[in-house]
Motif scaffolding. Structure first.
Motif: not given
Ligand code: NAD
Length: 334
Positions: A185, A189-192, A212, A216, A318
Motif C-alpha cells: 500500500a 495505493d494510498k487509499n488501501f 487487494k 497489487l 502510494g
C-alpha cells in the motif's frame, strides 16, 4: 460467501489463486490430488489442516520440518529430496506446502529442483504467506546466515488460501504479516494504506486485505517475473529488514524487520505515516542495531554490487523511487 479467484498471467506458467473461508475442505477442487503427493509442513501447523489435504489425496506422504526461519536450510531441503527419492516420486507426482513462507519457500525450492521440476501447490497458512509469498514464484533456502541465497523462480500450479486458518495463527504472527500489505500500500495505493491504518480486525477483513495485496503484487510480477526492474519495488524495507532479521538471529519476525527497514528509506512525512501504521498493529518501530553486522550482511545482498546497493525509497505514500546508495551512506543512516 463465494471464493475470490485471481489469475496470475505468466504465459505457460499461469496459475490461479483461490481465496475463501473454509476452502481447504474442498481442496480437491483446486489442486490435482489424484496422484502421489508429498505434503511439506512444520511442527507448529495444526495437524487438522494437513489431514484435510491428506484425506483428499490418492496417496500422501508427509514431511514435518521443525518450525522457525533457521530451519529453512540445506539440511531440511535434503530431507525433502531424500523423502521424494525413497518413495520413488517421479515427474507426474507433486509437492504440497502447507505452512507459512518458511515451508513454502523450501518446499517450492525442492519442487523446482527435484528431477528438474515437479508440480508444486502452495497452501499458505500465515497472513504473510497469504498476502505475499503465495504469488510470484520465489523459492529459497538460507545458507549460513545469508537469507535466500540459494533459490529459484518457480511458479506453483495453483495456490489455495483458506482464511479460516488464520484463526489459529498467533497474534504476533498475524500482525507481522500485515507489514507486507502495508508495504504494498505504501508503494502503490494510498487509499488501501488509509484502510490498513484504521482496520480494527484483520481476520474479519482478511479476504479483502489478501485480495487487494495480491492484486497489487500481481501487476508487478506479471510485468517483471524475474526481478529485472519493476519487481525491485517489492523489496521496500527488505534491504535493512533482511539484515536485521539475520543479525538478530531471527528473534524478530520477518514482517517486524521489514517494518523497521521501511522507516530508514522514507521521507519524514512518509515515515511518520508508516510508523503510525506499524504502531496501530503493535509492531516495533525500532530495535537494537549492530551497524557493523548489518553492513556486512547487506554486502551479501543479491542487489549489492561494488559497495553500492539498489533499494526503494518512499517519499509520498502510494509512490516510490529506486535509489542507488553506497554502503557508507547506509551506515550513516543506521
Ligand atoms: N517467496 C516469497 O516471495 C516470500 C515473500 C515474503 C517472505 N518470504 C519468506 O517467508 C518466510 C516468513 O514466512 P512467515 O512469516 O509465514 O513465517 P513462518 O513460515 O516461519 O511461520 C511463522 C510461524 O507460524 C506458524 N504457523 C503457520 N501457520 C499457522 C497457523 N495457521 N496456525 C498456527 N500456527 C501457524 C508456523 O509454524 C511458524 O511457527 C521467510 O522465510 C521469508 O523469507 C518469502
Amino acid at each position: 460467501m463465494e471464493n475470490k479467484v485471481i489469475k496470475v498471467n505468466l504465459g505457460k506458467s499461469s496459475y490461479n489463486i483461490t481465496i475463501g473461508r473454509g476452502s481447504l475442505s474442498h481442496a480437491e477442487k483446486y489442486l490435482d490430488l489424484k496422484r502421489k503427493v508429498l505434503i511439506v509442513t512444520d511442527d507448529n501447523i495444526p495437524k487438522k489442516y494437513v489431514q484435510k489435504i491428506k484425506s483428499k489425496s490418492q496417496k500422501a506422504y508427509i514431511v514435518v520440518i521443525k518450525h522457525g526461519e533457521k530451519n529453512k536450510n540445506y539440511k531440511n531441503y535434503l530431507k525433502i529430496i531424500q523423502t521424494l527419492i525413497s518413495y520413488r516420486f517421479d515427474r507426474s507426482d507433486a509437492i504440497v506446502a502447507i505452512g507459512g513462507g518458511m515451508v513454502g519457500d523450501m518446499a517450492g525450492f525442492a519442487a523446482s529442483t527435484y528431477m528438474r521440476g515437479i508440480d508444486f501447490y502452495n497452501v499458505p497458512t500465515t497472513l504473510l504467506s497469504q498476502v505475499d509469498s503465495s504469488i510470484g514464484g520465489k523459492t529459497a533456502i538460507n545458507v549460513t546466515k545469508i537469507k535466500n541465497i540459494i533459490g529459484t523462480f518457480y511458479q506453483p500450479k495453483s495456490v489455495l488460501i483458506d482464511t479460516d486458518v488464520l484463526k489459529t495463527l498467533p497474534k504476533r504472527e498475524l500482525n507481522s504479516g500485515i507489514v507486507e500489505s502495508i508495504k504494498m500500500a505504501a508503494t502503490f495505493d494510498k487509499n488501501f494504506f488509509g484502510f490498513l491504518c484504521s482496520c480494527d480486525d484483520i481476520i474479519k477483513n482478511s479476504e479483502n486485505i489478501i485480495y487487494k495485496s495480491l492484486i497489487l503484487k500481481k501487476r508487478v510480477v506479471e510485468k517483471d517475473e524475474k526481478e529485472k526492474g519493476l519487481r525491485k519495488v517489492l523489496n521496500f524495507g527488505h534491504t535493512i529488514g533482511h539484515a536485521i532479521e539475520e543479525s538478530m538471529n531471527y528473534k524478530l519476525l520477518h514482517g517486524e524487520c521489514v517494518g523497521i527497514g521501511m522507516l530508514f528509506f522514507s521521507s519524514e512525512e512518509a515515515k511518520s505515516k508508516i510508523e503510525s501504521a506499524l504502531l496501530h498493529y503493535n509492531l516495533p518501530t525500532s530495535c537494537k542495531i549492530d551497524k557493523r553486522k548489518i553492513i556486512k550482511l547487506i554486502k551479501h545482498d543479491k542487489k549489492a554490487k561494488n559497495d553500492m546497493i539498489s533499494t526503494i525509497q518512499v517519499d509520498k505514500i502510494g509512490s516510490y523511487k529506486i535509489i542507488n546508495i553506497g554502503l557508507h551512506d547506509i551506515a550513516a543512516i543506521l
